[in-house]
Write an enzyme that holds these catalytic residues in place. Structure first.
Site, PDB file in Angstrom:
ATOM      1  N   SER A   1       0.836  -1.193   0.000  1.00 28.83           N
ATOM      2  CA  SER A   1       0.000   0.000   0.000  1.00 28.83           C
ATOM      3  C   SER A   1       0.873   1.246   0.000  1.00 28.83           C
ATOM      4  O   SER A   1       1.635   1.459  -0.944  1.00 28.83           O
ATOM      5  CB  SER A   1      -0.965  -0.054   1.184  1.00 28.83           C
ATOM      6  OG  SER A   1      -1.954   0.930   1.071  1.00 28.83           O
TER       7      SER A   1
ATOM      8  N   ASP B   1      -9.496  -5.191  -4.673  1.00 25.79           N
ATOM      9  CA  ASP B   1      -8.995  -4.012  -3.968  1.00 25.79           C
ATOM     10  C   ASP B   1      -9.910  -2.817  -4.229  1.00 25.79           C
ATOM     11  O   ASP B   1     -10.145  -2.440  -5.385  1.00 25.79           O
ATOM     12  CB  ASP B   1      -7.574  -3.712  -4.456  1.00 25.79           C
ATOM     13  CG  ASP B   1      -6.820  -2.780  -3.523  1.00 25.79           C
ATOM     14  OD1 ASP B   1      -7.463  -1.940  -2.866  1.00 25.79           O
ATOM     15  OD2 ASP B   1      -5.579  -2.900  -3.461  1.00 25.79           O
TER      16      ASP B   1
ATOM     17  N   HIS C   1      -8.198  -4.974  -0.265  1.00 24.01           N
ATOM     18  CA  HIS C   1      -6.889  -4.336  -0.097  1.00 24.01           C
ATOM     19  C   HIS C   1      -6.062  -5.035   0.978  1.00 24.01           C
ATOM     20  O   HIS C   1      -4.853  -5.250   0.809  1.00 24.01           O
ATOM     21  CB  HIS C   1      -7.105  -2.870   0.275  1.00 24.01           C
ATOM     22  CG  HIS C   1      -5.862  -2.040   0.251  1.00 24.01           C
ATOM     23  ND1 HIS C   1      -5.165  -1.757  -0.903  1.00 24.01           N
ATOM     24  CD2 HIS C   1      -5.190  -1.415   1.257  1.00 24.01           C
ATOM     25  CE1 HIS C   1      -4.120  -1.000  -0.619  1.00 24.01           C
ATOM     26  NE2 HIS C   1      -4.112  -0.780   0.688  1.00 24.01           N
TER      27      HIS C   1
END
Length: 397
Positions: A181, A345, A378
């Site tokens: 991320s 995601d 995610h």
């Protein structure tokens, strides 16, 4: 009161671009020593000078004589440098990537020296295991916390502080840089800014630019803090902090970083309190509401609201290379690249990840794309990383 199942779930789930503890089955049992790195001053990408910069860091494994066995781990939005291990001999392993870091694991601590640092403006400014310089730090010119007078910082600034940390240990090149991320943004920036120093790039659940969807998502995360009257334009350090706004912000982070499949499969439409029907009681809660609130409250206890706002801006301003164009920034990457991502995601759109891969490989750079399966969206980049163990092991070799 929430059922035992939800209470246990809350105890282990942490926020969105944030930490979710790995299963003890995969945990490395090494004890970690948290250390600090200090700089007399640091000049940001925007030209502002920050005096007395300090960040925390930790490492696993041994640096070899050639200093060429280094893997840098760059952390996510609400993460810290604690990628693996435990702080106490009798403590539980709490590193977010214990699944892949340790003796005999893909990031083998018998072979590699693995290092990770807290970023500037780290969200967890109140965590005793975090050292970071940011709005909550004392401005030596005034003797008061910086607040919103702290200079705007970027992903590139995070990278530059890491570079200084590595150079202080005589490290001039990286066997690999890897992050999830916001950590993926840092890893990409490393490979773009210093192509001669990065031998391998591993980007997990991240892309080359903050696209409009991410810009808006990040803005939504910041909004509850700015709407809290206690925020007071960031001047709350001598008074009541904007805790309610911070909790709501972290609630959004957690929700967005997961996926509706996870929510539906985990909670159904269960009530938080079996004796209180939301259809009959306006103050009653559904189980998912209560769980997200409990997680947010736990996270808020160690977080700083201004730091969250600065992290939002650092992520919003990201474009690989921080130059004239995304194409230019990604074309600068020469390191063989592994990109791990989730088709579910809801933060970094899979189309954007694939587009990043295409731009990196457009000039012949080798890129491997691999998906991570799961119902977490995610967060599968953290909790399902062990799925890529064989791929990681081979890539690092």
């Amino acid at each position: 009161m929430a059922s035992t199942r939800y209470a246990l779930f809350t105890a282990t789930l942490c926020s969105g671009l944030g930490l979710l503890l790995a299963s003890p089955l995969w945990a490395w049992d090494g004890v970690v020593e948290k250390q600090t790195f200090e700089m007399d001053s640091f000049t940001t990408h925007g030209g502002e000078t920050i005096p007395n910069v300090t960040v925390g860091w930790e490492a696993y494994g041994e640096l070899n004589d050639a200093r060429d066995n280094v893997i840098l781990i760059t952390h996510f939005f609400s993460g810290t440098s604690h990628a693996a291990g435990r702080y106490e001999v009798d403590g539980q392993p709490t590193g977010y990537w214990d699944a892949i870091i340790g003796p005999g694991k893909p990031l083998d601590t018998d072979e590699y020296y693995i290092i990770s640092s807290d970023t500037l403006v780290n969200l967890n400014a109140k965590d005793p295991n975090v050292t970071t310089t940011g709005p909550a730090s004392i401005n030596p010119d005034t003797g008061e916390p910086w607040g919103m007078d702290f200079p705007v910082v970027t992903i590139r600034d995070f990278v530059e502080v890491q570079r200084e940390l590595l150079e202080s240990q005589g490290i001039e090149s990286l066997h690999a840089v890897m992050g999830a991320s916001m950590g993926a943004l840092q890893a990409i920036e490393w490979a773009s800014a210093y192509p001669d120093r990065v031998e391998r790039l591993i980007s997990v659940i991240g892309g080359g630019v903050a696209d409009p969807w991410l810009l808006a998502t990040l803005s939504a995360w910041a909004a509850p803090i700015r709407l809290d009257a206690n925020w007071n334009e960031g001047n709350y350090y001598n008074g009541e902090p904007p805790t309610d706004g911070l909790k709501e912000a972290l609630k959004l982070v957690t929700l967005n970083a997961n996926h509706w499949q996870w929510a539906n499969e985990t909670f159904n439409r269960d009530w938080a309190d079996e004796a209180r029907d939301p259809a009959q009681d306006i103050n009653a809660r559904y189980a998912i509401e209560q769980t997200l609130d409990d997680i947010a409250a736990a996270r808020a206890a160690t977080s700083d609201a201004n730091h969250l706002l600065y992290l939002v801006r650092a992520n919003q301003t990201f474009m690989a290379g921080h130059g004239e164009s995304l194409e230019e920034g990604l074309a600068a990457i020469e390191a063989p690249t592994l990109m791990l991502y989730s088709e579910n995601d809801l933060v970094f759109a899979p189309e954007g990840v694939r587009g990043t891969a295409e731009l990196i490989e457009s000039d012949g750079t080798d890129v491997t794309l691999e998906t991570l399966d799961g119902n977490r969206g995610h967060l599968d980049g953290v909790v399902s990383i062990n799925q890529a163990s064989d791929t990681l092991r081979a890539f690092l070799q």
